[in-house]
Design an enzyme around this catalytic site. Structure first.
Site, PDB file in Angstrom:
ATOM      1  N   LYS A 107     -25.954  83.005 -67.166  1.00 35.48           N
ATOM      2  CA  LYS A 107     -26.690  84.486 -67.394  1.00 35.48           C
ATOM      3  C   LYS A 107     -28.379  84.471 -66.982  1.00 35.48           C
ATOM      4  O   LYS A 107     -28.906  82.666 -66.772  1.00 35.48           O
ATOM      5  CB  LYS A 107     -27.057  83.487 -68.802  1.00 35.48           C
ATOM      6  CG  LYS A 107     -27.716  84.580 -70.205  1.00 35.48           C
ATOM      7  CD  LYS A 107     -26.640  85.898 -70.407  1.00 35.48           C
ATOM      8  CE  LYS A 107     -26.845  86.989 -71.379  1.00 35.48           C
ATOM      9  NZ  LYS A 107     -26.005  88.092 -71.697  1.00 35.48           N
ATOM     10  N   GLY A 219     -28.864  96.411 -85.603  1.00 33.91           N
ATOM     11  CA  GLY A 219     -29.019  96.934 -84.174  1.00 33.91           C
ATOM     12  C   GLY A 219     -27.699  98.161 -83.993  1.00 33.91           C
ATOM     13  O   GLY A 219     -27.343  98.356 -84.447  1.00 33.91           O
ATOM     14  N   GLY A 221     -28.181  99.647 -80.396  1.00 35.51           N
ATOM     15  CA  GLY A 221     -27.476  99.490 -78.690  1.00 35.51           C
ATOM     16  C   GLY A 221     -26.463 100.250 -78.664  1.00 35.51           C
ATOM     17  O   GLY A 221     -25.500 100.648 -79.143  1.00 35.51           O
ATOM     18  N   ASN A 222     -26.134  99.461 -77.365  1.00 32.04           N
ATOM     19  CA  ASN A 222     -24.943  99.682 -77.083  1.00 32.04           C
ATOM     20  C   ASN A 222     -24.147  98.693 -77.127  1.00 32.04           C
ATOM     21  O   ASN A 222     -23.136  99.806 -77.774  1.00 32.04           O
ATOM     22  CB  ASN A 222     -25.185  99.293 -75.337  1.00 32.04           C
ATOM     23  CG  ASN A 222     -23.461  98.809 -74.783  1.00 32.04           C
ATOM     24  OD1 ASN A 222     -22.902  98.147 -74.791  1.00 32.04           O
ATOM     25  ND2 ASN A 222     -23.179  99.963 -73.688  1.00 32.04           N
TER      26      ASN A 222
END
Ligand code: NAD
Length: 428
Positions: A107, A219, A221-222
């Site tokens: 990451k 959320g 988002g994507n």
């Protein structure tokens, strides 16, 4: 993005330790797997639009690459921390193992807020990140991808900088690239759709008709957007979503009990997944506090924003109507909250299983780049569905036969696969 006293890396280690104990792993293997193999911290100086220089802090952490090259996203966030990157890299190791793809876990991140940077400045951060880490990543070493607040454009700047440094084309060094520049069809949908493939299987097992269910999502988002798309295509109804309001610096929940209209809400949402509050009010959405998403009387909760959202303070706000928690975000639930979820019998599809669609599609992107031949979207999504469904079934079967919690079953499978690979290589 640790806040206050919450430390995601300690949480990841705590989760690992509990399973290492169950698996009776030897001391050396425990020590080896509870810390990243390697990590890099570096400065990224960027010439800003006004001519001044700003120095950003960048990270890359390679938790484990026994099963294949390290793999994992790069996050741009003002509250990024080394421990968040460590935790996320460890969760990536378990994620690639649970879906059984030949990759390890890594990451990366940069402490920055792309919302306050021009495109030219963002390009500077991307290219600077690569210049600092190019020697330590590569198609057969460590392969980054997008994560929170990074996208295909960022990946392409990074690829371009990497190729300039090495002097040849290397599309396999990074995934999440734009279509036509080495990207795979289906990548944008992959994580959100993957969450819903696993949810679909869970509901079948629980004898719940998806068309009669309602959900609340944290959320927008994507991950959340595509999860909502597929869930609503399957006939479910999302009645609330929350998103961050960067003007007010707080989260807001948008509710419509008759069901949100995805296209309509998307039309008033920016590319960071932030809904324009005023426009949402004009469209008839109720405005509630950010935390309200968790209290809704729904069948399904889908956290798809950040870590540490279902914790000792919030878990008891979950309505008695909730039957399934499908974790789209990484690390949304703390071990303290897990205890309560177990007691209440809420069925959990754990994060590193539920949201593994993204990395699985990234793996498909690598495969297609290696062949230099790209599949149609239907083929990508069909392969993704197969992978996610079989990973889900393996975890749920273990949970049933051993009578263990779903998160523990997923960990038992992943950690034993990774420990075995380390042993076979003679590492520990
Ligand atoms: P994103 O940046 O596209 O969207 C994040 C969303 O969360 C935005 O809508 C934002 O407004 C919202 N948000 C931020 N803080 C919030 C808060 N306090 N309350 C409510 N909403 C808030 O990010 P994404 O790619 O959708 O990722 C979401 C989560 O899924 C992260 O945990 C990420 O690590 C994880 N994940 C992403 C992928 C992927 O392929 N994108 C893959 C696996 C896991």
């Amino acid at each position: 993005m640790a806040d206050g006293s919450f430390n995601p890396f300690q949480m990841a280690q705590q989760q690992f330790d509990a399973i290492a104990e169950k698996l009776q792993l030897d001391e050396a293997t425990r020590e080896f797997l509870r810390n990243p193999d390697r990590e890099y911290h570096f400065n990224i100086p960027v010439r800003m639009d006004d001519g001044s220089y700003q120095v950003f802090r960048g990270y890359r952490c390679q938790h484990n690459d026994a099963r294949g090259p390290a793999k994992g996203g790069i996050r741009f966030h003002p509250q990024e921390t080394a421990d968040t990157v460590r935790a996320l890299s460890m969760w990536m190791t378990w994620k690639t193992a649970v879906v059984d793809i030949p990759l390890g876990g890594g990451k990366g991140g940069v402490i920055c807020d792309p919302r306050n940077l021009s495109l030219r400045e963002q390009e500077g951060v991307c290219r600077g990140w690569i210049r600092q880490i190019a020697k330590n990543i590569g198609p057969l070493q460590d392969v980054p991808a997008p994560d929170v607040m990074t996208n295909g454009q960022h990946m392409l700047w990074m690829l371009d900088e990497y190729e300039k440094i090495v002097g040849y084309k290397a599309p396999g060094v990074i995934t999440g690239k734009p279509l036509g520049s080495g990207g795979s069809l289906g990548r944008r949908e992959a994580t959100g759709y993957g969450v819903i493939y696993t949810l679909r299987e869970a509901l079948k097992e629980l004898n719940i008709d998806i068309t009669k269910t309602t959900a609340s999502v944290q959320g927008f988002g994507n991950v959340a957007q595509f999860a909502i798309e597929l869930y609503q295509n399957y006939g479910g109804k999302v009645i609330a979503v929350s998103s961050w309001d960067n003007k007010e610096k707080k989260a807001i929940t948008y509710r419509r009990t008759s069901g949100i209209k995805l296209d309509e809400l998307l039309s008033v949402t920016n590319r960071f997944g932030e809904v324009d509050q005023q426009k949402a009010i004009e469209l008839g959405y109720e405005i509630l506090p950010g935390e309200a998403w968790i209290e809704q009387d729904v069948d399904i909760l889908i956290p798809a924003a950040l870590e540490n959202q279902i914790n000792a303070n919030t878990v008891n706000k979950i309505s008695r109507t909730v039957k399934v928690l499908a974790e789209g975000a990484n690390g949304p639930t703390t071990p303290e909250a897990d205890v309560v979820l177990k007691e209440r019998g809420i069925f959990v599809i754990p994060d590193f299983l539920a949201n593994a669609g993204g990395v699985t599609c990234s793996y498909f992107e690598q495969v297609q780049c290696n062949m230099n031949f790209f599949w149609p979207k239907e083929e990508v999504l069909e392969k993704l569905d197969q992978k996610m469904t079989s990973a889900y079934k393996a975890v749920s079967e273990l949970a049933r036969t051993r009578n263990v919690y779903m998160r523990d079953a997923a960990y038992l499978i992943s950690i034993s696969r990774v420990a075995e690979a380390c042993k076979l290589r003679g590492w520990v």
